[in-house]
Scaffold this active site. Structure first.
Site, PDB file in Angstrom:
ATOM      1  N   ARG A 112       0.861  -1.124  -0.123  1.00  0.00           N
ATOM      2  CA  ARG A 112       0.091  -0.023  -0.123  1.00  0.00           C
ATOM      3  C   ARG A 112       0.825   1.305   0.179  1.00  0.00           C
ATOM      4  O   ARG A 112       1.782   1.123   0.898  1.00  0.00           O
ATOM      5  CB  ARG A 112      -0.955   0.034   1.218  1.00  0.00           C
ATOM      6  CG  ARG A 112      -1.836   1.076   1.441  1.00  0.00           C
ATOM      7  CD  ARG A 112      -2.829   1.286   0.299  1.00  0.00           C
ATOM      8  NE  ARG A 112      -3.867   2.171   0.573  1.00  0.00           N
ATOM      9  CZ  ARG A 112      -3.797   3.583   0.663  1.00  0.00           C
ATOM     10  NH1 ARG A 112      -2.594   4.168   0.317  1.00  0.00           N
ATOM     11  NH2 ARG A 112      -4.762   4.556   0.743  1.00  0.00           N
TER      12      ARG A 112
ATOM     13  N   GLU B  88     -11.434   5.622  -5.665  1.00  0.00           N
ATOM     14  CA  GLU B  88     -12.019   3.995  -5.373  1.00  0.00           C
ATOM     15  C   GLU B  88     -12.482   3.449  -6.575  1.00  0.00           C
ATOM     16  O   GLU B  88     -12.993   4.351  -7.475  1.00  0.00           O
ATOM     17  CB  GLU B  88     -12.950   4.074  -4.189  1.00  0.00           C
ATOM     18  CG  GLU B  88     -12.638   4.361  -2.860  1.00  0.00           C
ATOM     19  CD  GLU B  88     -11.381   3.520  -2.426  1.00  0.00           C
ATOM     20  OE1 GLU B  88     -11.822   2.126  -2.533  1.00  0.00           O
ATOM     21  OE2 GLU B  88     -10.350   3.846  -2.131  1.00  0.00           O
TER      22      GLU B  88
ATOM     23  N   ARG C 132      -0.875  -5.483   4.940  1.00  0.00           N
ATOM     24  CA  ARG C 132      -0.079  -4.964   3.809  1.00  0.00           C
ATOM     25  C   ARG C 132       0.969  -4.126   4.236  1.00  0.00           C
ATOM     26  O   ARG C 132       1.138  -3.583   5.276  1.00  0.00           O
ATOM     27  CB  ARG C 132      -0.935  -4.035   3.037  1.00  0.00           C
ATOM     28  CG  ARG C 132      -2.109  -4.893   2.711  1.00  0.00           C
ATOM     29  CD  ARG C 132      -3.070  -3.900   1.361  1.00  0.00           C
ATOM     30  NE  ARG C 132      -3.447  -2.938   2.221  1.00  0.00           N
ATOM     31  CZ  ARG C 132      -4.423  -1.935   1.995  1.00  0.00           C
ATOM     32  NH1 ARG C 132      -4.939  -2.176   0.640  1.00  0.00           N
ATOM     33  NH2 ARG C 132      -4.854  -1.022   2.841  1.00  0.00           N
TER      34      ARG C 132
END
Length: 214
Positions: free
Chosen positions: A55, A63, A97
């Site tokens: 990330r 999004e 992540r």
């Protein structure tokens, strides 16, 4: 000056502790980009053939379902897919992540380049002191580059989504969602049916989904 045996053992243990090399809080590693999930999330393959979900630190891209969501993903893909990059690990998020800054083969920061191009926002909540990202965002905004509608963190919460944003129908289930809804984000491209209004979707035989804010 002579020290008692107990004191000598204490001094030796103390010196060993302060001189012992501590593991780095963050490190760099080389990897190949093998997947792009969206504009701020990618998958890399390390030299040990281990896949790592990354990330990007300090940036937030639109999004899926939001304006520029597809373009941001495409920009990230054109920039890094298939490239050997350097990942500078900075943290781990709640999903496990790796949160990192990613450097492209020519040394440029992918994080910075996405914000410079107007394909991602400076994520103030997680990088409040990053003045470089702040400057790049201000420049992109002034130049009207890329996206400048509703920030993605507001889109996810349903704030600021215009009525004219329309709705997305699912041709399999015959339900429709607001574009910021999780159901819309998880819908496959082949099942997406865009409508200008909820009334238009209902006249076509679709019903309102129950998992969104309205």
């Amino acid at each position: 000056m002579a020290y008692p045996a107990r004191m000598k053992r204490f001094i030796a243990a103390f010196l060993l502790l302060v001189c012992w090399p501590l593991p780095a809080l963050a490190g760099d590693f080389a990897a190949k980009v093998v997947g792009i999930s969206d504009g701020d999330t990618l998958t890399v393959l390390t030299a040990e053939k281990r896949q790592v979900k990354v990330r990007l630190h300090g940036v937030d891209a639109p999004e899926t379902g939001q304006d520029f969501g597809t373009r941001a993903k495409q920009a990230a893909s054109e920039m890094a897919f298939g490239q050997q990059v350097t990942v500078r690990e900075m943290d781990r998020d709640r999903y496990g992540r790796t949160v990192a800054e990613v450097f492209l083969p020519d040394g440029r920061s992918m994080n910075h380049e996405l914000v410079r191009a107007g394909m991602a926002h400076w994520y103030r909540q997680y990088a409040p002191a990053d003045r470089e990202l702040a400057t790049l965002e201000a420049e992109a905004k002034a130049a009207k580059r890329g996206l400048w509608a509703v920030p993605p963190w507001e889109w996810r919460s349903g704030k600021g989504v215009p009525v004219t944003a329309g709705v997305l129908g699912n041709r399999r289930s015959f339900v429709y969602h607001t574009p910021n809804c999780r159901g819309a984000a998880s819908m496959s491209e082949k099942n997406r049916v865009p409508f200008k209004t909820a009334a238009e979707a209902e006249s076509a035989g679709y019903r309102k989904a129950g998992d969104c804010r309205w």
